[in-house]
Motif scaffolding. Structure first.
Motif, PDB file in Angstrom:
ATOM      1  N   TRP A 151       0.851  -1.200   0.000  1.00  0.00           N
ATOM      2  CA  TRP A 151       0.000   0.000   0.000  1.00  0.00           C
ATOM      3  C   TRP A 151       0.886   1.250   0.000  1.00  0.00           C
ATOM      4  O   TRP A 151       0.636   2.194  -0.761  1.00  0.00           O
ATOM      5  CB  TRP A 151      -0.928  -0.026   1.232  1.00  0.00           C
ATOM      6  N   ILE A 205       1.146   4.310  -2.783  1.00  0.00           N
ATOM      7  CA  ILE A 205       1.068   5.741  -2.446  1.00  0.00           C
ATOM      8  C   ILE A 205       2.300   6.464  -3.003  1.00  0.00           C
ATOM      9  O   ILE A 205       2.189   7.532  -3.624  1.00  0.00           O
ATOM     10  CB  ILE A 205       0.985   5.935  -0.909  1.00  0.00           C
ATOM     11  N   ASP A 206       3.481   5.870  -2.815  1.00  0.00           N
ATOM     12  CA  ASP A 206       4.716   6.484  -3.303  1.00  0.00           C
ATOM     13  C   ASP A 206       4.712   6.586  -4.829  1.00  0.00           C
ATOM     14  O   ASP A 206       5.163   7.594  -5.396  1.00  0.00           O
ATOM     15  CB  ASP A 206       5.936   5.670  -2.850  1.00  0.00           C
ATOM     16  N   LEU A 209       2.066   6.789  -6.916  1.00  0.00           N
ATOM     17  CA  LEU A 209       1.129   7.834  -7.348  1.00  0.00           C
ATOM     18  C   LEU A 209       1.692   9.222  -7.065  1.00  0.00           C
ATOM     19  O   LEU A 209       1.530  10.151  -7.863  1.00  0.00           O
ATOM     20  CB  LEU A 209      -0.223   7.653  -6.642  1.00  0.00           C
ATOM     21  N   THR A 210       2.372   9.363  -5.916  1.00  0.00           N
ATOM     22  CA  THR A 210       2.973  10.655  -5.570  1.00  0.00           C
ATOM     23  C   THR A 210       4.061  11.015  -6.582  1.00  0.00           C
ATOM     24  O   THR A 210       4.142  12.161  -7.043  1.00  0.00           O
ATOM     25  CB  THR A 210       3.557  10.596  -4.148  1.00  0.00           C
TER      26      THR A 210
END
Lengths: 289, 289
Positions: free
Chosen positions: B49, B53-54, B56-57
């Motif tokens: 997860w 997140i990383d 998409l960032t």
């Protein structure tokens, strides 16, 4: 074969056939299948597709060293809690989201210390035990605790008002697995609303509030650590947490006590509020203990 | 009710009940349903997860005024083509992706002009007609054309090498709905690979290439505009476009011609290459004509 609405998903899934890492292949195939199903289901116009690209770009641009807008998006869509729940252990205290405020190291404190460095609030005692699933007290268990003030702000949000480490503490349980510390009753508070996720909440008529809670990470040798909250039972929004983190087993009475003898034991003055919160840690598989 | 893996999706969908805009509510409910199904399907660890997140960032941080990494991600997952295809009109020429290089205005040119301002390539003629679905020629139809060089670069990618507007032109069809212009045969080329989408392609064993193509946007009064490509039939990667944009009906022979009489008509010297590409525009609904 032509790219059509019917053949699209198979064509994209086939493109991941050469992925060496079997788990990455599984994830990309699953993503393709579900993402395409979503797109076919809602049939976006080109303008809606552009709006989605613009939204994701704005979320990315809002992320920096102290702000994680994609975590916030994951939170308000219930994805963070879903992943956290799937990774929890049914033999221990239920887990809930880490949240975005565990960004500094909590100061080491002694049992009984106050984590309220401002001294302006009404004192409250939090006490409990860390236990094995069979009820054995876990002595020397580590507890990382953090919470906001009575006004709803964490220390890192108010560097001009709060000293670093306010509302935070690292504790170790005593020989009977017990812990206790003094603090203030935390307030409910809104998640940050000045970014695209805040705009999404407004557009969908959702409020941004989280019910009041104290964060815990508890760990002990031979046991699985747990990330969880003690929720204040009478807090506003206890039934509508903006990030879906409330579980029944974590709702805790912050009871009003008039017992001055008990107050003396904790170094406070009656009447005071007292929250009792035991934490059960599941046994770790031997290999990873 | 407790937040569990079983109740999660219903709880999050219910949170969107107050959305005033019915379409936004439909989109958010659909997103929740499909996103949760994906998460339940692949059961990510907390580390996976965080990696998502990383990723998409990083995609968000790669986006700026001249680079749209989320469009690229949508492209390599086949989402751009899926949306484009669902919004196409079966009565006209098939549509395909706009791509990221339609960022400057094409210069107005006369029929027969060359869009190759470098003059170093082997000349090629592109000709065709813009038609109604019943075969009626559309006179005065507008054509916006853009393509890369024989080396695979658009003008905006090589500001030091190519003059602005190289490979681009705005044309208007003649009284018989015809258009023709001179150019070079474009090359296949890779999509940008210096960002997280490039890393994703490498990790999944996918190449980043697009088969050679000439971009068109065609429009005429009373008809639906179309965004499409003429693909060079003998180009490498014609069967494995990194963004899935190839449709059989858009594959065009860039035929070698030795006919000097025909060459004279177009102002080139035989042997030359000649691509014939007719574009059919569906009739627009009256209200939006």
């Amino acid at each position: 074969m032509d790219f059509t609405v019917e053949t699209a998903t198979a064509a994209v899934m086939e493109s991941f056939q050469g992925t060496k890492d079997p788990r990455l292949r599984e994830v990309m195939e699953g993503l393709t299948r579900h993402l395409h199903a979503f797109v076919k289901d809602i049939e976006p116009t080109m303008e809606e597709w552009e709006a989605a690209i613009d939204f994701l770009t704005a979320v990315g641009h809002k992320c920096d060293d102290t702000r994680q807008e994609f975590v916030l998006l994951s939170d308000v869509l219930g994805v963070s809690m879903l992943v956290e729940t799937m990774n929890g252990d049914e033999h221990g205290t239920e887990s809930t989201v880490l949240g975005p405020f565990h960004m500094t190291e909590s100061p080491r404190r002694e049992l009984g210390d106050s984590i309220d460095l401002l001294g302006t609030g009404r004192l409250c005692v939090v006490s409990g035990r860390v236990l094995s699933p069979d009820g054995t007290p876990l002595l020397g268990a580590e507890l990382d605790v953090w919470q906001c003030t009575e006004d709803g702000f964490y220390d890192v949000q108010q560097p001009d008002v709060q000293p670093p480490g306010n509302g935070r503490g690292l504790f170790r349980t005593d020989d009977e697995g017990r812990f206790w510390f003094r603090t203030v009753v935390p307030s409910h508070y809104p998640i940050p609303t000045d970014g695209p996720v805040g705009a999404l909440l407004r557009a969908t008529g959702r409020h941004p509030y989280r019910p009041a809670h104290v964060h815990f990470i508890a760990g002990a040798a031979g046991h699985r650590p747990v990330t969880t909250h003690a929720f204040v039972a009478d807090s506003p929004y206890i039934h509508s947490d903006a990030v879906f983190a409330v579980k029944q087993g974590l709702i805790t009475d912050f009871t009003e006590s008039n017992d001055q003898q008990e107050a003396d034991r904790y170094g406070v003055t009656a009447p005071f509020r007292h929250a009792r919160f035991d934490i059960v840690l599941a046994t770790a598989p031997e290999a990873t203990a």
